[in-house]
Design a protein around this motif. Structure first.
Motif, mmCIF file in Angstrom:
data_model
loop_
_atom_site.group_PDB
_atom_site.id
_atom_site.type_symbol
_atom_site.label_atom_id
_atom_site.label_comp_id
_atom_site.label_asym_id
_atom_site.label_seq_id
_atom_site.Cartn_x
_atom_site.Cartn_y
_atom_site.Cartn_z
ATOM 1 N N ASN A 172 -3.666 46.468 -0.527
ATOM 2 C CA ASN A 172 -3.879 45.903 0.811
ATOM 3 C C ASN A 172 -4.783 46.777 1.663
ATOM 4 O OD1 ASN A 172 -2.299 43.754 0.151
ATOM 5 N ND2 ASN A 172 -0.534 44.372 1.377
ATOM 6 N N ASP A 198 -6.572 42.413 2.435
ATOM 7 C CA ASP A 198 -5.189 42.089 2.794
ATOM 8 C C ASP A 198 -5.060 40.609 3.123
ATOM 9 O OD1 ASP A 198 -2.596 41.982 3.621
ATOM 10 O OD2 ASP A 198 -2.789 43.461 5.230
ATOM 11 N N SER A 201 -3.233 39.776 6.412
ATOM 12 C CA SER A 201 -3.755 40.275 7.679
ATOM 13 C C SER A 201 -4.279 39.126 8.535
ATOM 14 C CB SER A 201 -4.870 41.291 7.429
ATOM 15 O OG SER A 201 -5.489 41.673 8.642
ATOM 16 N N ASN A 218 -9.263 40.042 5.657
ATOM 17 C CA ASN A 218 -8.707 39.034 4.742
ATOM 18 C C ASN A 218 -9.790 38.179 4.083
ATOM 19 O OD1 ASN A 218 -9.479 37.053 6.648
ATOM 20 N ND2 ASN A 218 -7.479 37.132 7.667
#
Length: 596
Positions: free
Chosen positions: A499, A503, A506, A512
């Motif tokens: 992450n 991520d 997120s 992301n």
């Protein structure tokens, strides 16, 4: 009168032009046997009610072509009496005559046959007569020539780079039943009853559509010497060789035993657009020579590799997915001509059943399979109600999230322009793409050793406009997924990373999502790969591309607006984002595709 390409006017809209064109182009160099599409049974979609009317058939096939179906499974029946390949399973007897009872009474027709009289009545949607033949109602004028007339008219209408697509036909050959025993199995076709040379399917196809067909001899000749075939064209037309085996003789001549050309080679270099195979052949036609002087039709099943797939009621796959987390070697992923065996369709329409069928199509595409519809949708043929059929073929679109690619929201000439002309894979959208401002900073998708299913992530974030050959690690290259299965491998690879790198949970869009090498910086409606300096291949005047795309697509009818018609699906998409139970699951992991 010859039939024509004549779809419903409501289908002729260019809203989806950018989506279809961009996905076609990004897959343009992938060998065609690894590119998924949408397949449909003409019998199920057009004649599921056992009515074989000529007018209805014209409308139905035209609608299916207009909404984007690329592969057609077609049942042809050899009538020994008519000496024709017809679409009705029963041979309509010759010598029919119309009998008018009175000026105020609808005409009827009779035909004398060995065991009685056949009657007919007008079709509800046209003035043509349909003859009662057991459980079938059939026109006496619907045959293979009619079918090919529609295809030819369609191919002529779409003869431009912006809307040209490769189509596939799989022909199932049957013997037509005798009209006196319409519901009984047909008799064996003896040698004297078989089609003559000029009546053979291959002869008729070559006569009517030969200039469009890429056939067995074309493939054989191209495979024998790649130096003078697939490698002797523009670089952007060449197939990606990592997908097939390449051999070289002592004289330096390269060949392949298993390769296929790319769509760009077939459509733009070879100027062909049709590939045809034989499907099933009835035992009653066992003496029919499929290969006599046949230079246009591939042998039975040559373009088909059926993959059994088990699905749950919500459209998730329990088995059959070609994604294998333990293997990224193309030789171990059996995705060549991969086609699902069927799509189960409930008899009754409901919001839930429509959504689950669409979800299944999305999942099959993400898993590397072409979805095949072998059922009539909710008892409606595509001439009567083409909308559900449109929903399913558009669900085989694999890259963009619903509503994407989004247009810039401000004046492009302004220094404060939104400039959303670059594409990211968004993990919060389960691997779908969306547009992003090219000045944002993201890590990037890097293809390893040019392998289709091996991916890495760039070590640093950067703005797309700053992308160059140094943004990815050694032995990798900034790239973009070119098929649904490639996209799945990239998505799953990203989910396996720390992450700290990417991520999916997120809320920060810079954490992301990652860059994929796809942009429309040069021309707003033209998405290209090749970095920030790549140019649109279709026009030297960027201002004209959007107008030309809309005009050609509206005339051709192959790109479709689904915004108004798919209000239900927009609602369903929102529901899936808000409800975990509506997420699609492929062998235990979640994936959401577009559109649905």
């Amino acid at each position: 009168m010859s039939l024509k390409f004549n779809p419903d006017d409501s289908l002729l809209n260019a809203t989806w032009a950018t989506v279809l064109l961009s996905e076609r182009d990004v897959a343009g160099q992938v060998p065609i046997n690894f590119v998924t599409t949408s397949a449909i049974s003409l019998r199920a979609a057009c004649f599921g009610d056992n009515k074989f009317g000529r007018t209805a058939a014209e409308k139905c096939l035209s609608n299916l072509l207009a909404v984007g179906y690329r592969r057609f499974n077609i049942d042809l029946y050899w009538s020994t009496e008519l000496r024709q390949w017809i679409l009705c399973p029963v041979s309509v007897p010759s010598g029919l005559h119309v009998v008018t009872v009175s000026p105020d009474v609808t005409p009827t027709a009779t035909a004398s046959v060995a065991q009685g009289t056949i009657t007919a009545e007008p079709d509800d949607s046209s003035d043509e007569l349909l003859y009662d033949l057991g459980s079938y109602k059939c026109s006496d004028r619907l045959d293979l020539q009619d079918l090919l007339a529609i295809f030819k008219d369609y191919l002529q209408y779409t003869d431009t780079d912006l809307v040209v697509y490769t189509r596939y036909l799989s022909l199932n050959l049957h013997a037509a039943a005798d009209p006196t025993s319409a519901n009984e199995p047909p008799s064996l076709v003896t040698s004297g009853q078989l089609p003559a040379v000029t009546e053979q399917v291959s002869y008729i196809l070559n006569d009517r559509l030969g200039s469009y067909i890429y056939g067995p001899s074309d493939l054989l000749e191209d495979r024998r010497d790649l130096n003078t075939s697939w490698y002797a064209v523009d670089e952007s037309y060449k197939p990606i060789t990592e997908y097939f085996t390449v051999e070289e003789d002592p004289n330096g001549v390269q060949s392949t035993p298993d390769g296929w050309p790319s769509a760009k080679f077939i459509q733009l270099a070879a100027d062909r657009r049709l590939l045809i195979e034989y499907g099933l052949v009835d035992p009653q036609l066992s003496e029919y020579d499929l290969f006599a002087e046949n230079d246009v039709i591939f042998s039975p099943g040559y373009l088909t590799s059926t993959i059994p797939a088990a699905a749950a009621d919500d459209g998730s796959l329990d088995s059959g997915c070609l994604y294998d987390p333990d293997s990224t070697d193309i030789s171990n992923v059996n995705a060549s001509w991969a086609i699902s065996d069927h799509i189960p369709v409930p008899h009754n329409f409901s919001d839930e059943s429509l959504r689950s069928i669409s979800d299944l199509v999305v999942n099959l595409t993400a898993c590397g399979m072409t979805s095949t519809l072998n059922n009539t949708l909710f008892n409606d043929t595509a001439d009567e109600n083409p909308v559900p059929y449109r929903n399913l073929t558009l669900s085989s679109s694999w890259a963009w999230a619903l509503g994407q690619p989004a247009a810039p929201t401000s004046d492009l000439d302004s220094a404060e322009s939104d400039d959303t002309r670059c594409a990211v894979m968004d993990l919060t959208l389960n691997g779908q793409w969306r547009t992003a401002n090219c000045s944002e900073t993201h890590r990037a998708a890097c293809r390893v050793d040019n392998q289709p299913f091996r991916w890495a992530l760039s070590s640093e974030s950067f703005a797309y406009k700053d992308a160059d050959d140094e943004v990815c690690p050694p032995s990798t290259e900034f790239s973009v997924p070119r098929t649904g299965l490639e996209n799945t491998y990239l998505f799953r690879h990203l989910l396996s990373l720390s992450n700290d790198l990417i991520d999916p949970s997120s809320s920060n869009p810079l954490k992301n999502a990652i860059w994929v090498n796809f942009n429309s910086i040069d021309t707003e409606t033209c998405w290209v790969t090749g970095g920030p300096d790549a140019t649109c291949p279709y026009t030297a005047d960027p201002d004209q591309l959007e107008r030309r795309t809309v005009l050609v697509a509206a005339i051709a009818g192959i790109v479709i607006c689904i915004i108004a018609a798919l209000t239900l699906f927009v609602k369903c998409n929102a529901n899936r984002r808000n409800s975990r139970r509506n997420r699609r699951v492929i062998q235990g992991w979640e994936y959401e595709g577009v559109p649905s």
